[in-house]
Scaffold this active site. Structure first.
Site, PDB file in Angstrom:
ATOM      1  N   GLY A 152      57.196  18.188  59.571  1.00  0.00           N
ATOM      2  CA  GLY A 152      58.411  18.877  60.700  1.00  0.00           C
ATOM      3  C   GLY A 152      59.706  18.676  60.084  1.00  0.00           C
ATOM      4  O   GLY A 152      60.021  17.880  59.633  1.00  0.00           O
TER       5      GLY A 152
ATOM      6  N   GLY B 110      63.733  17.938  61.288  1.00  0.00           N
ATOM      7  CA  GLY B 110      64.548  17.063  61.941  1.00  0.00           C
ATOM      8  C   GLY B 110      64.348  15.557  61.537  1.00  0.00           C
ATOM      9  O   GLY B 110      64.786  14.792  62.020  1.00  0.00           O
ATOM     10  N   HIS B 111      63.639  15.368  60.209  1.00  0.00           N
ATOM     11  CA  HIS B 111      63.587  14.219  59.258  1.00  0.00           C
ATOM     12  C   HIS B 111      64.536  14.421  58.301  1.00  0.00           C
ATOM     13  O   HIS B 111      64.519  13.274  57.302  1.00  0.00           O
ATOM     14  CB  HIS B 111      62.204  13.792  58.956  1.00  0.00           C
TER      15      HIS B 111
ATOM     16  N   ASP C 161      49.933  16.619  60.956  1.00  0.00           N
ATOM     17  CA  ASP C 161      49.926  16.827  59.269  1.00  0.00           C
ATOM     18  C   ASP C 161      48.692  16.533  58.827  1.00  0.00           C
ATOM     19  O   ASP C 161      48.023  17.128  57.908  1.00  0.00           O
ATOM     20  CB  ASP C 161      50.767  15.505  58.797  1.00  0.00           C
TER      21      ASP C 161
ATOM     22  N   HIS D  94      59.431  10.894  65.511  1.00  0.00           N
ATOM     23  CA  HIS D  94      59.286  12.082  66.320  1.00  0.00           C
ATOM     24  C   HIS D  94      59.943  12.050  67.728  1.00  0.00           C
ATOM     25  O   HIS D  94      59.718  12.525  68.547  1.00  0.00           O
ATOM     26  CB  HIS D  94      57.824  12.821  66.361  1.00  0.00           C
TER      27      HIS D  94
END
Length: 331
Positions: free
Chosen positions: A53, A55-56, A109, A217
């Site tokens: 996702g 955001g990392h 994932d 997360h």
């Protein structure tokens, strides 16, 4: 909540476009803009593909380039990329030697990458390395066990260097699987994560508290504790990591202090200093160091400590040249 964005719905796509425009010497979009790929593939080299996702950042897109990944698939914020994104990356990146998928151990994932493998396996040779360096989920028994967090960077760098040397698919998988068992990470946070879509933080802590054992997360940790001095915080992280991995005298290691998005460099280096002192006391030879913001949880004010126990061959692979947006090392 205040963010530099137009809408929550378009934030990821607009950010990706900006990334590709800014780093065109390393990356381009793949077919249909479903993934980010290195600008120039090497024919006959095993293709390394990862993703997760948004955001990392800079993980994973910042690690696409010579010496690391061939392609990275990006989902919505904290959401796995779809199987069709992954299949498209496999189709485009495989130049004949097969594909190694480097996957963080999160349920979404794992599920989507496994679906992609089923869809593409009749046309491509595919192997996987599942990264599971976070000690917290392993101790609490949640989900599939240990999550893949900052140690993913170490796996991608070392396997990436081995792939550049022309090692075959099966050997790259063996390197990754062996390495994954010798990497441990633990994180701590002083604030939660502000997620654009829901416009609230994942958890909140008082000014005199900290969250110990957080995930990337925005997951809360295993305990809410009283805020301590930095040396005491880092010692707790290092003690917990050391208790979870077999450290023999004169062990060689990479020590990695990673910012989770909202922690300034001065605090990260202070934390590294404390972690390095701890490792010296335990007779761990810190042969290599990495300090910076590489595997984030949006704007979380926090950090993680990663210890990777490395062989001489793995240290040589870590030292190999790399040319990506987030990591550079010249010959």
């Amino acid at each position: 909540m205040k963010k530099f964005m137009n809408t929550a719905e378009t934030m990821v796509a607009e950010s990706l476009e900006g990334f590709v425009r800014a780093h065109g010497e390393f990356v381009v979009f793949g077919a249909g803009r479903k993934f980010v790929r290195r600008r120039h593939f090497t024919p006959g080299k095993v293709a390394l593909i990862s993703g997760g996702g948004a955001g990392h950042e800079p993980m994973h897109i910042g690690f696409v380039g010579k010496g690391m990944l061939d392609a990275a698939c990006v989902g919505h914020i904290f959401t796995s990329p779809t199987p069709d994104q992954i299949v498209s990356a496999i189709e485009e990146a495989d130049t004949g030697a097969g594909c190694l998928l480097i996957i963080k151990n999160y349920d979404g994932d794992i599920m989507n990458f496994e679906m992609a493998i089923e869809m593409a396996a009749h046309r491509h040779r595919i192997e996987t390395v599942i990264v599971s360096d976070d000690i917290e989920a392993g101790r609490t028994g949640e989900g599939r066990g240990r999550r893949g967090v900052a140690g993913t960077l170490v796996v991608e760098k070392i396997i990436g260097a081995a792939a550049e040397r022309g090692l075959p698919l099966e050997e790259l998988k063996r390197i990754g699987d062996r390495l994954n068992g010798r990497i441990r990470t633990m994180g701590v946070a002083l604030s939660g994560v502000t997620i654009p879509q829901i416009q609230r933080t994942t958890f909140s802590v008082n000014t005199d508290e900290m969250e110990m054992g957080v995930g990337i997360h925005g997951e809360p940790g295993h305990s809410r504790q009283r805020l301590l001095a930095a040396d005491a915080i880092i010692r707790h992280l290092c003690e917990t990591i050391s208790a979870d991995i077999s450290i023999l005298p004169d062990t060689k290691a990479l020590l990695f202090v990673n910012g989770l998005g909202g922690t300034p460099p001065a605090e990260l280096y202070l934390a590294y200093n404390a972690a390095h002192r701890f490792m010296e006391e335990r007779l761990v030879h810190v042969e290599r160091a990495l300090v910076g913001t590489y595997v984030t949880s949006l704007d979380m004010q926090g950090l993680s400590v990663t210890l990777a126990l490395l062989t001489d061959d793995e240290i040589a692979l870590w030292d190999s040249p790399v040319a990506t947006a987030a990591l550079h090392l010249s010959p």
